[in-house]
Design a protein around this motif. Structure first.
Motif, short mmCIF file in Angstrom:
data_model
loop_
_atom_site.label_atom_id
_atom_site.label_comp_id
_atom_site.label_asym_id
_atom_site.label_seq_id
_atom_site.Cartn_x
_atom_site.Cartn_y
_atom_site.Cartn_z
N LEU A 284 7.39 0.28 -0.68
CA LEU A 284 6.28 -0.10 0.17
C LEU A 284 6.71 -0.73 1.49
O LEU A 284 5.88 -0.95 2.37
N GLN A 285 8.00 -1.01 1.64
CA GLN A 285 8.48 -1.56 2.90
C GLN A 285 8.80 -0.47 3.92
O GLN A 285 9.07 -0.77 5.09
N GLN A 286 8.77 0.79 3.49
CA GLN A 286 9.09 1.88 4.41
C GLN A 286 7.93 2.15 5.35
O GLN A 286 6.77 2.10 4.97
N LYS A 287 8.26 2.46 6.59
CA LYS A 287 7.24 2.71 7.59
C LYS A 287 6.90 4.20 7.64
O LYS A 287 7.77 5.05 7.53
N THR A 288 5.63 4.49 7.85
CA THR A 288 5.18 5.87 7.92
C THR A 288 5.70 6.55 9.19
O THR A 288 5.67 5.98 10.27
N LYS A 289 6.18 7.78 9.01
CA LYS A 289 6.56 8.59 10.17
C LYS A 289 5.31 9.30 10.69
O LYS A 289 4.42 9.65 9.91
N HIS A 290 5.24 9.54 11.99
CA HIS A 290 4.02 10.08 12.57
C HIS A 290 4.15 11.54 12.98
O HIS A 290 3.36 12.04 13.78
N ASN A 291 5.11 12.23 12.44
CA ASN A 291 5.23 13.66 12.72
C ASN A 291 6.10 14.32 11.66
O ASN A 291 6.90 13.66 10.98
N PHE A 292 5.93 15.62 11.51
CA PHE A 292 6.79 16.39 10.62
C PHE A 292 8.16 16.60 11.26
O PHE A 292 8.29 16.67 12.48
N ALA A 293 9.17 16.71 10.41
CA ALA A 293 10.48 17.14 10.89
C ALA A 293 10.39 18.62 11.26
O ALA A 293 9.56 19.36 10.74
N ASN A 294 11.26 19.07 12.16
CA ASN A 294 11.31 20.48 12.55
C ASN A 294 12.32 21.19 11.66
O ASN A 294 13.52 20.96 11.75
N GLU A 295 11.79 22.07 10.80
CA GLU A 295 12.67 22.72 9.82
C GLU A 295 13.35 23.97 10.35
O GLU A 295 14.30 24.49 9.72
N SER A 296 12.92 24.51 11.49
CA SER A 296 13.38 25.84 11.93
C SER A 296 14.89 25.91 12.14
O SER A 296 15.57 26.81 11.62
N SER A 297 15.45 24.99 12.93
CA SER A 297 16.88 25.06 13.22
C SER A 297 17.72 24.78 11.98
O SER A 297 18.78 25.39 11.79
N LEU A 298 17.23 23.89 11.11
CA LEU A 298 17.97 23.60 9.87
C LEU A 298 17.96 24.81 8.96
O LEU A 298 19.01 25.18 8.39
N ASN A 299 16.83 25.46 8.82
CA ASN A 299 16.76 26.67 7.98
C ASN A 299 17.65 27.78 8.54
O ASN A 299 18.27 28.53 7.78
N ALA A 300 17.73 27.87 9.85
CA ALA A 300 18.58 28.89 10.47
C ALA A 300 20.05 28.64 10.15
O ALA A 300 20.82 29.58 9.87
#
Length: 502
Positions: A341-357
């Motif tokens: 519960l101490q973790q802060k919410t991220k406000h966007n998705f990670a970009n998976e395209s380059s990692l998947n490539a």
């Protein structure tokens, strides 16, 4: 908290993104009245654990992610104490939620050379970021089962492979990536679901192995991942007659197995979570409401996942358990909550395209290293698609491959296999006619195979008669793109087959 409230903290009912308003209000009431400690989110009741192989219709929901975040906020408001929110995101939120980032299956990550495990770390990291963006604290992953049975109906592509050392190394990378963002993990399915031919969603797998064999294989990843890196261990519905006096009692209900193997052998004192308690391998053992929850509690389970009889289970535990037993489990869960519960919410998705490539580049596997691709491309060849009839891979080849011919009288054939399913049921979705066509082509022509999907699907085909085989484990566009580039430009293939074929 009162003792009854502490018991409620041990329960993790299922929450469904596509529930009706009536069902949502019912769960809100359960949260408010019984003070459950956690929720595990699923897409819909039609896709939940006991709906084996999609016998009920699953409706597509374009707004699933928005619905998920709305429900998380709503359920948190109904709770007197903050809820832990969990989900199965083994290959990303896309495992449960439409229009969210999807990462490769574990079997694909298993094909990466060990030198590229940083990519697996990044997958764990980005999945964690996506979970935080949704308001999720707990990813019930990774699977660390060693998949040693090609016909395994439920693990297969969800496992990093069949080699215990590689599975352990890749699981560590995934766990470290998640930990870098503070998301809770759960390694599963203890003591190992990889060498089974029964799906525990519908029946009870019985593992008839010696304890020594289990120690050397199935238990290896659990023993060699540092305990401080484990937030929880998920116990599977698996029977071990060599340890449990009752040969048909699943590990989830066995105090002997949980105590002797998890608490004593592994020296693990963290949270033990059950696999879903609605799965038929365990739920069908009881007719009295709340009894399965009570028996799992008595066996040593701390979190009762997918508990369907919360009120009855709380009443039974309150009547039969001591305050010290309840408090010990409650304290373990509170430590998890304090961390999460101490973790802060991220406000966007990670970009998976380059990692998947990048994963596409380093996972592509040449199963036949002596095959001469240059020689194949010097002569005309026919192109045949099996499974999905068109693909980006074939479109690129049609545009750029000089020797591709439409005539069926060429001596050579390039067969593109796109199995519709990653699961072995019904030959991975390949039709009888497609299998017969494949077998005829490899018997009568010089065949090169590009396989996009679970490599175990090759066992349904006469693949050994092919001259060349390249295995691309996903049909994502980056994987099809690199496979086409590899064929056209003769780029290197770095992948290593993570499982054994028949």
């Amino acid at each position: 908290m009162t003792l009854r409230e502490k018991i409620g903290q041990l329960f993790m009912p299922a929450a469904f993104i596509n529930d009706s308003e009536k069902e949502i209000k019912s769960l809100e009431g359960l949260i408010a009245t019984h003070h459950v400690g956690a929720l595990c989110f699923f897409h819909s009741r039609a896709s939940a654990a006991t709906n084996f192989e999609g016998k009920k219709k699953v409706l597509y929901n374009e707004q699933s992610f928005e619905r998920l975040t709305y429900l998380i906020n709503r359920y948190q408001k109904a709770a007197k104490y903050p809820l832990l929110i969990a989900i199965d995101a083994e290959w990303g939120l896309a495992m449960r939620i439409e229009n969210t980032p999807q990462y490769p299956y574990a079997i694909t990550l298993g094909a990466l050379p060990l030198s590229k495990n940083l990519l697996i770390y990044q997958v764990g990291q980005q999945i964690a970021q996506d979970c935080l963006h949704a308001g999720i604290h707990w990813n019930l992953a990774p699977v660390i089962d060693i998949n040693s049975t090609p016909k395994n109906p439920v693990i297969g592509y969800r496992s990093f492979g069949s080699d215990k050392i590689r599975v352990t190394a890749k699981a560590k990378a995934f766990l470290d990536g998640m930990a870098s963002c503070g998301i809770l993990n759960s390694v599963k399915h203890f003591p190992g679901h990889g060498d089974t031919v029964v799906d525990s969603h519908i029946g009870l797998p019985i593992i008839n192995k010696s304890l020594q064999n289990l120690q050397e294989n199935e238990l290896y990843p659990f023993k060699h991942i540092a305990k401080e890196n484990l937030d929880s261990i998920m116990v599977g519905h698996l029977a071990l007659p060599q340890l449990e006096q009752n040969p048909k009692k699943p590990a989830t209900l066995s105090k002997t197995i949980i105590n002797s193997l998890i608490r004593e052998e592994l020296q693990y004192n963290g949270v033990v979570i059950s696999d879903a308690l609605n799965m038929h391998s365990i739920s069908k053992l009881f007719t009295i409401k709340g009894e399965v929850e009570l028996q799992a509690f008595k066996a040593g389970v701390d979190i009762l996942c997918f508990a369907e009889n919360t009120a009855a289970g709380i009443a039974k535990i309150e009547a039969e358990a001591s305050a010290s037993e309840i408090d010990e489990k409650y304290q373990r869960i509170q430590r998890l909550k304090q961390k999460a519960l101490q973790q802060k919410t991220k406000h966007n998705f990670a970009n998976e395209s380059s990692l998947n490539a990048a994963i596409a580049q380093y996972s592509l596997t040449n199963y036949t290293p002596n095959f001469n691709l240059s020689r194949f491309k010097k002569e005309p060849f026919q192109l045949v698609n099996l499974g999905t009839k068109t693909s980006y891979f074939t479109e690129l080849l049609k545009q750029r491959a000089a020797n591709l011919v439409e005539a069926i009288n060429s001596k050579q054939v390039l067969i593109v296999v796109n199995p519709p399913s990653a699961k072995p049921l019904d030959n991975f979705g390949l039709s009888k006619e497609e299998i017969e066509l494949f077998n005829t082509l490899v018997a009568t022509k010089d065949a090169l195979i590009y396989h996009f999907g679970n490599p175990y699907a090759l066992n349904t085909l006469a693949y050994k008669k092919a001259k060349g085989i390249y295995i691309t484990y996903q049909d994502f566009k980056p994987f099809q793109t690199y496979a086409a580039q590899q064929f056209l430009e003769e780029l290197p293939s770095y992948g290593e087959l993570p499982v054994h074929l028949d």
